[in-house]
Design a protein around this motif. Structure first.
Motif, PDB file in Angstrom:
ATOM      1  N   UNK A 148     -11.102   0.882   8.996  1.00 13.11           N
ATOM      2  CA  UNK A 148      -9.789   0.800   8.354  1.00 13.11           C
ATOM      3  C   UNK A 148      -9.798  -0.014   7.076  1.00 13.11           C
TER       4      UNK A 148
ATOM      5  N   UNK B 101      -1.050   3.423  12.838  1.00 15.04           N
ATOM      6  CA  UNK B 101      -2.108   3.795  13.766  1.00 15.04           C
ATOM      7  C   UNK B 101      -3.285   2.842  13.689  1.00 15.04           C
ATOM      8  N   UNK B 102      -3.485   2.248  12.506  1.00 14.28           N
ATOM      9  CA  UNK B 102      -4.535   1.244  12.359  1.00 14.28           C
ATOM     10  C   UNK B 102      -4.282   0.093  13.330  1.00 14.28           C
TER      11      UNK B 102
ATOM     12  N   UNK C 174       0.828  -1.213   0.000  1.00 14.86           N
ATOM     13  CA  UNK C 174       0.000   0.000   0.000  1.00 14.86           C
ATOM     14  C   UNK C 174       0.858   1.256   0.000  1.00 14.86           C
TER      15      UNK C 174
ATOM     16  N   UNK D 274      -6.267  10.405  19.126  1.00 17.15           N
ATOM     17  CA  UNK D 274      -7.363   9.700  18.450  1.00 17.15           C
ATOM     18  C   UNK D 274      -8.022  10.608  17.420  1.00 17.15           C
TER      19      UNK D 274
ATOM     20  N   UNK E 283      -2.484   0.202  16.021  1.00 20.28           N
ATOM     21  CA  UNK E 283      -2.683   0.715  17.370  1.00 20.28           C
ATOM     22  C   UNK E 283      -4.169   0.660  17.725  1.00 20.28           C
TER      23      UNK E 283
ATOM     24  N   UNK F   4      -6.655  11.477   9.888  1.00 20.52           N
ATOM     25  CA  UNK F   4      -5.822  10.807   8.894  1.00 20.52           C
ATOM     26  C   UNK F   4      -6.666   9.899   8.006  1.00 20.52           C
TER      27      UNK F   4
ATOM     28  N   UNK G  90      -5.806  10.435  14.406  1.00 21.98           N
ATOM     29  CA  UNK G  90      -5.998   9.174  13.685  1.00 21.98           C
ATOM     30  C   UNK G  90      -7.239   9.247  12.801  1.00 21.98           C
TER      31      UNK G  90
ATOM     32  N   UNK H 184     -10.299   2.184   4.231  1.00 23.25           N
ATOM     33  CA  UNK H 184      -9.105   2.996   3.989  1.00 23.25           C
ATOM     34  C   UNK H 184      -8.070   2.202   3.202  1.00 23.25           C
ATOM     35  N   UNK H 185      -7.858   0.946   3.610  1.00 21.61           N
ATOM     36  CA  UNK H 185      -6.876   0.118   2.901  1.00 21.61           C
ATOM     37  C   UNK H 185      -7.295  -0.086   1.454  1.00 21.61           C
TER      38      UNK H 185
ATOM     39  N   UNK I 218     -19.590   0.981  15.841  1.00 19.80           N
ATOM     40  CA  UNK I 218     -19.611   0.903  17.308  1.00 19.80           C
ATOM     41  C   UNK I 218     -20.932   0.338  17.810  1.00 19.80           C
TER      42      UNK I 218
ATOM     43  N   UNK J   2     -16.665  -4.516  19.091  1.00 20.15           N
ATOM     44  CA  UNK J   2     -15.269  -4.952  19.209  1.00 20.15           C
ATOM     45  C   UNK J   2     -14.492  -4.661  17.936  1.00 20.15           C
ATOM     46  N   UNK J   3     -15.177  -4.793  16.802  1.00 17.83           N
ATOM     47  CA  UNK J   3     -14.464  -4.699  15.527  1.00 17.83           C
ATOM     48  C   UNK J   3     -14.705  -3.365  14.847  1.00 17.83           C
ATOM     49  N   UNK J   4     -15.132  -2.348  15.648  1.00 25.73           N
ATOM     50  CA  UNK J   4     -15.555  -1.106  15.020  1.00 25.73           C
ATOM     51  C   UNK J   4     -14.437  -0.478  14.204  1.00 25.73           C
ATOM     52  N   UNK J   5     -13.164  -0.712  14.607  1.00 25.53           N
ATOM     53  CA  UNK J   5     -12.096  -0.067  13.850  1.00 25.53           C
ATOM     54  C   UNK J   5     -11.823  -0.770  12.529  1.00 25.53           C
ATOM     55  N   UNK J   6     -12.144  -2.066  12.458  1.00 31.59           N
ATOM     56  CA  UNK J   6     -11.995  -2.748  11.171  1.00 31.59           C
ATOM     57  C   UNK J   6     -12.908  -2.138  10.132  1.00 31.59           C
TER      58      UNK J   6
ATOM     59  N   UNK K 231      -0.548   6.379   9.059  1.00 30.99           N
ATOM     60  CA  UNK K 231      -1.935   5.913   9.220  1.00 30.99           C
ATOM     61  C   UNK K 231      -1.965   4.398   9.418  1.00 30.99           C
TER      62      UNK K 231
ATOM     63  N   UNK L  99      -6.505  -1.241  16.494  1.00 33.20           N
ATOM     64  CA  UNK L  99      -6.980  -2.615  16.674  1.00 33.20           C
ATOM     65  C   UNK L  99      -6.542  -3.146  18.033  1.00 33.20           C
TER      66      UNK L  99
ATOM     67  N   UNK M 230      -8.765  -1.447  20.671  1.00 32.40           N
ATOM     68  CA  UNK M 230     -10.211  -1.662  20.688  1.00 32.40           C
ATOM     69  C   UNK M 230     -10.621  -3.132  20.796  1.00 32.40           C
ATOM     70  N   UNK M 231      -9.819  -4.047  20.296  1.00 33.13           N
ATOM     71  CA  UNK M 231     -10.230  -5.445  20.230  1.00 33.13           C
ATOM     72  C   UNK M 231      -9.980  -6.086  21.592  1.00 33.13           C
ATOM     73  N   UNK M 232     -10.806  -5.714  22.562  1.00 32.76           N
ATOM     74  CA  UNK M 232     -10.519  -6.048  23.953  1.00 32.76           C
ATOM     75  C   UNK M 232     -10.502  -7.536  24.234  1.00 32.76           C
TER      76      UNK M 232
END
Lengths: 260, 286
Positions: free
Chosen positions: B266, A124-125, A106, B219, A127, B225, B222, B269-270, B254, B259-263, A121, A129, A132-134
């Protein structure tokens, strides 16, 4: 041979330095031994970034990504009962290289400030994960209680004294490996790309492939430092992916001089 | 149905707050090629100063004005005293802005402490509104309104005013702009101040529902970005659409898969990076 001649010899100061490093744990308190261990590990990390910044001319802002991936891998493996160091370091390097291989696809499409933006970026992605992925990573609390690994050579790494010599040995091995890598034709190609990408392209070098390979090598060597730091500090948390670590590595390179 | 309406409105208000932060970031990057890591610090600083003024005066408008003036001054000082010395040296500029992140974060920790705080809402918007049979806090609607007004204002500024034309010309070809006799340093300072102002307003209107705490600066950076990478760096239109996308995905992510909200954030974005490395509305290099 007179004393003055020995002092002038080319090997005197490196020799003195080596003796000092070997005797260091006996001269200073435990605190300084710990500090020296951190220095060795960060030196490996900064050297791995130098493949990109100094030699290839790619200002990566997200080098902590590969360090963090290897660190989390080490943490998970330890908590799953895998304590063999050699297995973990190979996996850590492999995963560091693998994530670099993915990010490189990428990031290498962009150049200059865009490259910096994208590497920042992407790290940070990871970071995000980790944060958040508790259920997997325990979020900000991280994974505590990671002990030292087993070498299988009859050496106990639990005391900092032995771990000190161990990290120093790994530092020397990494230094030698990087020296060989960067003084090979491949290393010269990277520096050629740094000086003039278009000329290297015109000379028929596979420029993209070389940059990509450099990117992966940087990830692999960063993996070593990530594994070692987890074993030294005993825990992993999302700060292993932090911007501050990536930026600190750049500062180390600027302070020490890069691309040498 | 009520769930979808509420979540959409929540997402929209978050998007608008995000747009303010990302628009400043994209303006600064587009013109000066500075990756301003300290951009989230403007949010942090503005929200904290606004909080102090609010506690003293109970007046939201006054607090917004005071915090805006403060962050604009900080932004102008950053550009005119420090960053201009490293003109076009991207790596040095990034490291310098990172220094500002540490200084501002530590100063704020020192002055306001480490506990998460939320700004009180302006008294006019403390209640809620019935939309059909759904109750919704009126402050969120106010945030959406502010975001749309500022977006339109920025569009008019960029397309219809002389200064906007200068900025657009600078994004396209900064060397030609200097050649035509424009004092580029003043333009840089102005745009940096404008970027700081936008992030500062973002901090003020985001303060009551996102809150302000140590770490919110990173945050916000981020999210900004992600917004500018999806939308395209240097493009306000891209920042607006990127914010809508990121705000809504983040909110639904959310709500639906916490749990996977950032996936959910992102992965797009990818994909955008893989297809168009300069973003959907970014200009293609070379």
């Amino acid at each position: 041979m007179k004393v003055a001649e020995i002092l002038k010899g080319p090997f005197f100061f490196p020799f003195l330095f080596a003796v000092l490093i070997l005797l260091f744990p006996f001269l200073f308190s435990n605190y300084y031994v710990g500090l020296a261990i951190q220095i060795f590990i960060m030196a490996i990390f900064a050297m791995s970034l130098d493949i990109l910044v100094g030699h290839t001319g790619l200002p990566s802002m997200g080098h902590a990504a590969y360090y963090g991936v290897a660190a989390y891998a080490t943490g998970f493996l330890y908590l799953a009962g895998v304590k063999n160091f050699w297995l973990v370091i190979v996996l850590g390097m492999g995963l560091g290289g693998l994530s670099a291989a993915f990010f490189g696809l990428l990031a290498l499409r962009a150049r200059g400030p865009y490259f910096m933006l994208i590497t920042l970026a992407l790290s940070q992605v990871l970071w995000g994960i980790a944060f958040k992925w508790r259920s997997l990573t325990k979020g900000d609390d991280g994974l505590p209680g990671i002990g030292r690994p087993e070498l299988g050579l009859g050496i106990d790494l639990k005391p900092d004294l032995y771990f000190y010599y161990f990290t120093f040995a790994l530092f020397l091995i990494t230094l030698a490996a990087l020296f060989i890598l960067l003084n090979s034709p491949f290393g010269y190609t990277l520096r050629g790309i740094r000086e003039s990408e278009s000329r290297m392209k015109a000379l028929g070098y596979p420029v993209w492939l070389c940059k990509y390979a450099g990117f992966i090598f940087a990830g692999i060597f960063a993996g070593i430092s990530g594994v070692l730091w987890v074993y030294y500090s005993g825990f992993v948390n999302p700060s292993y992916f932090g911007v501050d670590l990536s930026v600190k590595a750049l500062l180390m390179l600027i302070l020490g001089g890069s691309g040498l | 149905m009520a769930f979808w309406i509420i979540q959409t409105l929540n997402g929209l208000s978050f998007s608008m707050m995000l747009f303010l932060v990302a628009a400043g970031f994209t303006l600064i990057f587009g013109l000066m090629k500075i990756i301003n890591i300290a951009h989230g610090s403007f949010y942090l600083l503005s929200a904290y100063i606004g909080l102090t003024v609010l506690r003293a005066t109970e007046n939201f408008l006054l607090a917004t004005i005071a915090s805006s003036i403060a962050v604009v001054l900080v932004g102008i000082a950053m550009q005119s005293l420090f960053l201009r010395r490293f003109y076009m040296k991207e790596l040095q500029q990034v490291l310098l802005t990172f220094g500002f992140v540490l200084i501002i974060a530590d100063l704020c920790l020192w002055i306001w402490g480490g506990n998460p705080m939320a700004l009180p809402k302006p008294s006019l918007f403390r209640g809620s509104i019935w939309i059909g049979n759904v109750v919704f806090p009126s402050y969120r609607l106010f945030v959406i309104l502010v975001g749309v007004i500022i977006a339109v204002g920025l569009w008019i500024f960029q397309e219809k005013t002389k200064f906007g034309a200068i900025v657009r010309a600078g994004v396209d070809d900064e060397e030609m702009l200097r050649g035509s006799g424009i004092n580029i340093q003043m333009v840089f300072v102005g745009v940096f101040g404008l970027g700081a102002l936008l992030a500062g307003i973002g901090g003020m209107i985001g303060g009551p529902f996102v809150g302000v705490f140590p770490g919110v600066d990173m945050s916000m950076l981020l999210l900004a970005l992600v917004v500018v990478i999806i939308g395209g760096v240097g493009s306000l239109k891209g920042a607006f659409l990127g914010s809508l996308f990121v705000g809504l995905t983040d909110n639904f992510g959310k709500a639906l898969f916490p749990e996977l909200s950032l996936f959910t954030l992102f992965a797009p974005m990818a994909i955008v990076l893989a297809i168009r490395p300069t973003g959907i509305f970014g200009k293609i290099e070379e």
